[in-house]
Enzyme design. Structure first.
Site, PDB file in Angstrom:
ATOM      1  N   LYS A   1     -46.047  56.327  29.572  1.00  0.00           N
ATOM      2  CA  LYS A   1     -46.323  57.404  30.533  1.00  0.00           C
ATOM      3  C   LYS A   1     -47.667  58.101  30.289  1.00  0.00           C
ATOM      4  O   LYS A   1     -48.283  58.615  31.215  1.00  0.00           O
ATOM      5  CB  LYS A   1     -45.198  58.426  30.550  1.00  0.00           C
ATOM      6  CG  LYS A   1     -45.154  59.261  29.304  1.00  0.00           C
ATOM      7  CD  LYS A   1     -44.478  60.603  29.474  1.00  0.00           C
ATOM      8  CE  LYS A   1     -44.425  61.312  28.145  1.00  0.00           C
ATOM      9  NZ  LYS A   1     -45.710  61.770  27.605  1.00  0.00           N
TER      10      LYS A   1
ATOM     11  N   GLY B   1     -40.946  63.845  28.335  1.00  0.00           N
ATOM     12  CA  GLY B   1     -39.547  63.742  28.752  1.00  0.00           C
ATOM     13  C   GLY B   1     -38.602  64.443  27.786  1.00  0.00           C
ATOM     14  O   GLY B   1     -37.606  65.045  28.190  1.00  0.00           O
ATOM     15  N   ASN B   2     -38.930  64.402  26.487  1.00  0.00           N
ATOM     16  CA  ASN B   2     -38.066  65.068  25.499  1.00  0.00           C
ATOM     17  C   ASN B   2     -38.017  66.569  25.720  1.00  0.00           C
ATOM     18  O   ASN B   2     -36.987  67.205  25.516  1.00  0.00           O
ATOM     19  CB  ASN B   2     -38.563  64.786  24.076  1.00  0.00           C
ATOM     20  CG  ASN B   2     -38.226  63.367  23.648  1.00  0.00           C
ATOM     21  OD1 ASN B   2     -37.111  62.901  23.853  1.00  0.00           O
ATOM     22  ND2 ASN B   2     -39.191  62.673  23.081  1.00  0.00           N
TER      23      ASN B   2
ATOM     24  N   LYS C   1     -39.233  48.152  22.898  1.00  0.00           N
ATOM     25  CA  LYS C   1     -38.714  49.482  23.236  1.00  0.00           C
ATOM     26  C   LYS C   1     -37.191  49.407  23.375  1.00  0.00           C
ATOM     27  O   LYS C   1     -36.667  48.785  24.294  1.00  0.00           O
ATOM     28  CB  LYS C   1     -39.333  49.910  24.571  1.00  0.00           C
ATOM     29  CG  LYS C   1     -39.196  51.372  24.839  1.00  0.00           C
ATOM     30  CD  LYS C   1     -40.542  52.067  24.865  1.00  0.00           C
ATOM     31  CE  LYS C   1     -40.361  53.562  24.951  1.00  0.00           C
ATOM     32  NZ  LYS C   1     -41.579  54.277  24.588  1.00  0.00           N
TER      33      LYS C   1
ATOM     34  N   LYS D   1     -50.737  59.275  22.949  1.00  0.00           N
ATOM     35  CA  LYS D   1     -51.305  60.456  23.611  1.00  0.00           C
ATOM     36  C   LYS D   1     -52.814  60.543  23.350  1.00  0.00           C
ATOM     37  O   LYS D   1     -53.600  60.774  24.269  1.00  0.00           O
ATOM     38  CB  LYS D   1     -50.619  61.733  23.123  1.00  0.00           C
ATOM     39  CG  LYS D   1     -49.136  61.784  23.487  1.00  0.00           C
ATOM     40  CD  LYS D   1     -48.503  63.112  23.129  1.00  0.00           C
ATOM     41  CE  LYS D   1     -46.998  62.966  22.909  1.00  0.00           C
ATOM     42  NZ  LYS D   1     -46.290  62.109  23.833  1.00  0.00           N
TER      43      LYS D   1
END
Lengths: 312, 312
Positions: B212, B10-11, B126, B274
């Site tokens: 995600k 997203g970044n 978060k 990740k």
């Protein structure tokens, strides 16, 4: 089995997430009942209050934080498709599972092409966003010359955008593919994200509000629907609406409808575009019918004793 | 022909509509090149900055107008799927048509089920939205007890939400159907709209942010992908990242990756999820490989000389 394209009014969906979920919960049994009756449905919806709320929030966001950019209408429409589609697909799925029906529901983010030469671009008239002083409006028009502000009936200055007619649904192949495989598709929300084609055949977003009833008529044509249901806040189309002489219309021919339009029976921006979209659909192929009625009565409309039926 | 699931950070998509369209225009040739090479791709993406911007705008909207309701995170995620999906599908379509390729692109609004017993719900961590004073935060927690605010490193109080793991992609049948018919599907944006199942098997939105990368691993499993590409800001995974001893990893086994995780090489909330998501995918079936690399180098990654490849 008939194919029915259903257009839900944005106003009927309410102004907050909670209202939207409640209204969808009320509407869903009526929609799913059409499937129980053996028909195939495809849904589209308006987004007036929702896109207004998103656009305005970003106006406030951009005014209060240098980390938030103002977001233009095409992106706000895309957001509204996600927001409304999510609640609709969740609500419909709930009813389907409740009844043990194996159908699935999908929301497709959809772009709709408009003609850059559409006359509405020369005379934008759809107000969006907050009210401003004349000074503020003039400053904004100097900074972003593509944005037009107009004085709004003594209440202040407000941005206005064009309301062009749809000419092509960019994602139509995805829609048809899902529809052919037992999916209930929610698509073209808010009339679609308005895009125009450049000289290289590439699409670009444009700040406008496509008339959702016309997009619904186009969608109904593409999916070869037998019926177009335009669901709104009233059970019928009326002559002399809101007066003592008010009279509901049950079944009218396209010719009669045209006569009533000429006589000024239907309000601009309200019932008029619905009747016009209905006409466009019923005259696009033989045997097609349009029904204008309320959200709650949709499931009764196949019996022809509910709503206003328009035929060609 | 390999099936490749691609997760975009997203970044990497930027903070404004203009930035997002520019970054997509840069990334798209690399993604479409994978199709030119004969592969099938399916896309998912993060939404950190975008959902933050939407959530905050509605905070400002609700604070400044009694006509705007605050919108919770699940609805903001739905909006971000529409917003990002629209630009992605427009950008990819442009490149496809430019190359004369007949593929179509679709964005599906997608819900992802999470477990209400996920441990993250007990300890939400978060941060989302704006900073508040202690007094404001305490008032808000009293008014909406389901919302938790925490003091954030001396910068003020901020709402925190859970970051649960995905357990089921609700719209997976729609995804598979489109994928089987030559559509490039964009789905599960932001990890998906988080929903939980109640005792009647109905889904309800829940305020959370699904990881995600884990959703991407699940999606890759469902579509029986051969490869999972996790595209981020760096070309490789590194040992001793950001120090003089920094060393890039080219090809590592799941076993080696676990050893490096234990040794603390990968930062939480950044490279660690990740690598963990990559492990989950490569160990879900034989022959699967994950590649972590930068957006711009994705098209070179099938040559195995670019990025960090993880195999089981």
């Amino acid at each position: 089995m008939k194919v029915i394209t259903i257009a839900l009014g944005g106003n009927a969906l309410g102004k907050t997430p909670a209202e939207q979920q409640e209204n969808i919960a009320i509407a869903v049994p009526s929609l799913v009942d059409l499937i129980t009756q053996g028909h195939k449905i495809i849904l589209t919806h308006g987004n007036g209050p929702q896109v207004g709320m998103i656009y305005k929030s970003f106006e406030y966001g951009a005014a209060n934080s240098d980390k938030i950019a103002a977001i233009d209408l095409q992106e706000c429409t895309a957001m509204s498709q996600g927001y409304i589609g999510y609640h609709l697909q969740q609500g419909i799925m709930k009813e389907l599972r409740h009844l043990g029906m194996p159908w699935n529901v999908s929301t497709l983010v959809s772009q709709v092409e408009v003609d850059p030469k559409d006359p509405s671009f020369k005379n934008p008239s759809k107000p969006i966003g907050d009210f401003y002083t004349q000074k503020e409006a003039l400053t904004m028009m100097r900074e972003k010359p593509e944005q037009i502000f107009k004085e709004d009936a003594g209440r202040g200055w407000r941005r206005v955008v064009a309301s062009p007619k749809p000419i092509y649904i960019v994602e139509q192949k995805s829609i048809l593919n899902l529809l052919d495989h037992k999916f209930i598709v929610i698509t073209c929300g808010g009339g679609g994200i308005p895009v125009i084609k450049d000289e290289n055949n590439n699409y670009h977003g444009v700040s406008a509000v496509i008339d959702k009833d016309f997009t619904a008529a186009m969608l109904a044509d593409i999916v070869e629907a037998h019926y177009l249901f335009i669901l709104t806040a009233v059970d019928h189309v009326y002559l002399h609406f809101g007066t003592k002489k008010q009279k509901e219309l049950k079944e009218i021919s396209a010719k009669q409808a045209r006569k009533y339009i000429k006589a000024g029976h239907f309000a601009e921006g309200s019932m008029l575009p619905k009747v016009e979209a209905a006409l466009r659909f019923v005259e696009s192929a033989p045997g097609r019918r349009a029904v204008i009625t309320s959200l709650e009565k949709a499931h009764l409309a196949m019996g022809d004793d509910v709503g206003t039926v328009i035929y060609s």
